[in-house]
Design a protein around this motif. Sequence first.
Motif, PDB file in Angstrom:
ATOM      1  N   GLN A  71       0.823   9.182  -0.355  1.00 53.47           N
ATOM      2  CA  GLN A  71      -0.182  10.263  -0.307  1.00 53.47           C
ATOM      3  C   GLN A  71      -0.305  10.794   1.118  1.00 53.47           C
ATOM      4  OE1 GLN A  71      -3.758   8.884  -2.014  1.00 53.47           O
ATOM      5  NE2 GLN A  71      -4.412  10.914  -2.675  1.00 53.47           N
ATOM      6  N   ASP A  72      -0.336   9.892   2.037  1.00 53.27           N
ATOM      7  CA  ASP A  72      -0.422  10.304   3.444  1.00 53.27           C
ATOM      8  C   ASP A  72       0.729  11.221   3.795  1.00 53.27           C
ATOM      9  OD1 ASP A  72      -2.692   8.924   3.749  1.00 53.27           O
ATOM     10  OD2 ASP A  72      -1.800   7.226   4.903  1.00 53.27           O
ATOM     11  N   ALA A  73       2.004  10.783   3.354  1.00 56.10           N
ATOM     12  CA  ALA A  73       3.194  11.554   3.702  1.00 56.10           C
ATOM     13  C   ALA A  73       3.057  12.981   3.149  1.00 56.10           C
ATOM     14  CB  ALA A  73       4.435  10.885   3.110  1.00 56.10           C
ATOM     15  N   ARG A  74       2.536  13.118   1.868  1.00 57.04           N
ATOM     16  CA  ARG A  74       2.426  14.458   1.274  1.00 57.04           C
ATOM     17  C   ARG A  74       1.434  15.289   2.075  1.00 57.04           C
ATOM     18  NH1 ARG A  74       2.153  12.918  -3.724  1.00 57.04           N
ATOM     19  NH2 ARG A  74      -0.091  13.158  -4.099  1.00 57.04           N
ATOM     20  N   ALA A 131       0.161  19.814   5.617  1.00 58.40           N
ATOM     21  CA  ALA A 131      -0.409  20.253   6.889  1.00 58.40           C
ATOM     22  C   ALA A 131       0.664  20.940   7.708  1.00 58.40           C
ATOM     23  CB  ALA A 131      -0.976  19.048   7.652  1.00 58.40           C
ATOM     24  N   ASP A 132       1.877  20.399   7.611  1.00 58.64           N
ATOM     25  CA  ASP A 132       2.984  20.980   8.359  1.00 58.64           C
ATOM     26  C   ASP A 132       3.295  22.379   7.833  1.00 58.64           C
ATOM     27  OD1 ASP A 132       5.018  20.920  10.244  1.00 58.64           O
ATOM     28  OD2 ASP A 132       6.493  20.548   8.618  1.00 58.64           O
ATOM     29  N   ALA A 133       3.330  22.508   6.500  1.00 59.02           N
ATOM     30  CA  ALA A 133       3.625  23.804   5.886  1.00 59.02           C
ATOM     31  C   ALA A 133       2.559  24.827   6.295  1.00 59.02           C
ATOM     32  CB  ALA A 133       3.657  23.665   4.370  1.00 59.02           C
ATOM     33  N   ALA A 134       1.288  24.361   6.276  1.00 56.52           N
ATOM     34  CA  ALA A 134       0.190  25.255   6.670  1.00 56.52           C
ATOM     35  C   ALA A 134       0.362  25.688   8.110  1.00 56.52           C
ATOM     36  CB  ALA A 134      -1.153  24.540   6.474  1.00 56.52           C
ATOM     37  N   ALA A 135       0.721  24.737   8.931  1.00 58.36           N
ATOM     38  CA  ALA A 135       0.915  25.057  10.340  1.00 58.36           C
ATOM     39  C   ALA A 135       2.065  26.044  10.486  1.00 58.36           C
ATOM     40  CB  ALA A 135       1.206  23.769  11.123  1.00 58.36           C
ATOM     41  N   GLN A 136       3.154  25.802   9.708  1.00 58.13           N
ATOM     42  CA  GLN A 136       4.315  26.698   9.780  1.00 58.13           C
ATOM     43  C   GLN A 136       3.937  28.110   9.383  1.00 58.13           C
ATOM     44  OE1 GLN A 136       8.058  25.992   8.467  1.00 58.13           O
ATOM     45  NE2 GLN A 136       8.330  24.035   9.533  1.00 58.13           N
ATOM     46  N   MET A 145       0.823  -1.191   0.000  1.00 57.96           N
ATOM     47  CA  MET A 145       0.000   0.000   0.000  1.00 57.96           C
ATOM     48  C   MET A 145       0.867   1.254   0.000  1.00 57.96           C
ATOM     49  SD  MET A 145      -3.209  -0.959   0.583  1.00 57.96           S
ATOM     50  CE  MET A 145      -4.126  -2.380   1.037  1.00 57.96           C
ATOM     51  N   GLY A 146       2.056   1.136  -0.687  1.00 63.24           N
ATOM     52  CA  GLY A 146       3.007   2.241  -0.713  1.00 63.24           C
ATOM     53  C   GLY A 146       2.377   3.504  -1.218  1.00 63.24           C
ATOM     54  N   GLY A 147       1.471   3.326  -2.275  1.00 63.70           N
ATOM     55  CA  GLY A 147       0.804   4.509  -2.871  1.00 63.70           C
ATOM     56  C   GLY A 147       0.069   5.272  -1.798  1.00 63.70           C
ATOM     57  N   ALA A 148      -0.712   4.540  -1.018  1.00 63.77           N
ATOM     58  CA  ALA A 148      -1.531   5.197  -0.005  1.00 63.77           C
ATOM     59  C   ALA A 148      -0.630   5.864   1.032  1.00 63.77           C
ATOM     60  CB  ALA A 148      -2.452   4.193   0.661  1.00 63.77           C
ATOM     61  N   GLN A 149       0.497   5.180   1.279  1.00 65.91           N
ATOM     62  CA  GLN A 149       1.403   5.736   2.276  1.00 65.91           C
ATOM     63  C   GLN A 149       2.015   7.047   1.789  1.00 65.91           C
ATOM     64  OE1 GLN A 149       4.359   2.839   3.403  1.00 65.91           O
ATOM     65  NE2 GLN A 149       3.038   1.973   5.015  1.00 65.91           N
TER      66      GLN A 149
END
Length: 322
Positions: free
Chosen positions: A7-10, A15-20, A1-5
């Motif tokens: 996508q999750d990572a992106r 979310a991190d960039a938005a938080a930053q 399920m690497g694909g799903a993983q």
Amino acid sequence: MGGAQGQDARQVRLADAAAQSARPLAPDERRLRGAALNQVRDALNAAFAQRKKAIESDLLAAQLEAERVDVTMPVARREDGLLHPIHQTIDEMIDIFGGMGFGVAEGPDIESQWHNFSALNTPEHHPARTEHDTFYLPRPRADAPEPVLRTQTSGVQIRTLLSNAPPLRVIAPGRTYRADHDATHSPMFHQCEGIVIDRDITLAHLKFCLIAFLRAFFDKPDLPVRFRASYFPFTEPSMEVDIGWSRKTGNIGAGEDWLEVLGAGMVQPRVLANCGVDPEVWQGFAFGMGVERLTMLKYGIPDLRSFYESDLRWLRHYGFSA
Ligand code: PHE
């Protein structure tokens, strides 16, 4: 399920960039980031303006192309109308007599025999009636006399006297009709009538007025003018008025011959009485002239018939700019 993983990572990074970016920045970092953002904004604005300009100039070019005028194309000619010489002469008469205080009166072309003849002291069976080759029209009623096409403008004298209290001073230019047709007669032609009624009007007034008119009309201050006894039923005394000219050269005002141009006289008291004007109080003079005749003399037009042929070459030659 690497694909799903993946996508999750992106999503985590976003979310991190938005938080930053939501996080309050330190003052130094804020300055750096602000300047960079301003650069981006300026670049976007410049790109936008450039594109807008390009679109606008394309539109303008398309419009210019669509509305292009070929200045080398021949122009559609606008024909200016010209005044017929008859009307030019009538305008001149109105001008000259207007300067002497005359107004302008009009009457109908279809006239009663009473206005055209009887009231003008030309009763039925009067020989002068038969001299006018009159056009008679059908009777409106079995017991009414036939109306006529007016044979002279003199009926306007009657109409003026009936509808205006003296003193009065008018001219009446208009069409007249006689059943006659050759090089010097037309079944329709124009006359200009004139009438002056006041207290103490004499033959001297008549002579002054007509001499002044003829000299102004022919633009010749020394034009010789002669008054010759004549007869009209509606004037007493009556006269015909001649001007000096040369039969040989056709020159007006110079020469040994005389040419008749006007009929005139002191208004016959019976005409005044027929219109309810008291001849003991009011006197006056009247005159009448042929408009075509005066026009032919003034402008050297040889043939009467040419006035009515509507030949454009003739009109362009003799017509007047309005
Ligand atoms: N009506 C006259 C004609 O036709 C002219 C005229 C007018 C004469 C007025 C005297 C007075 O000949």
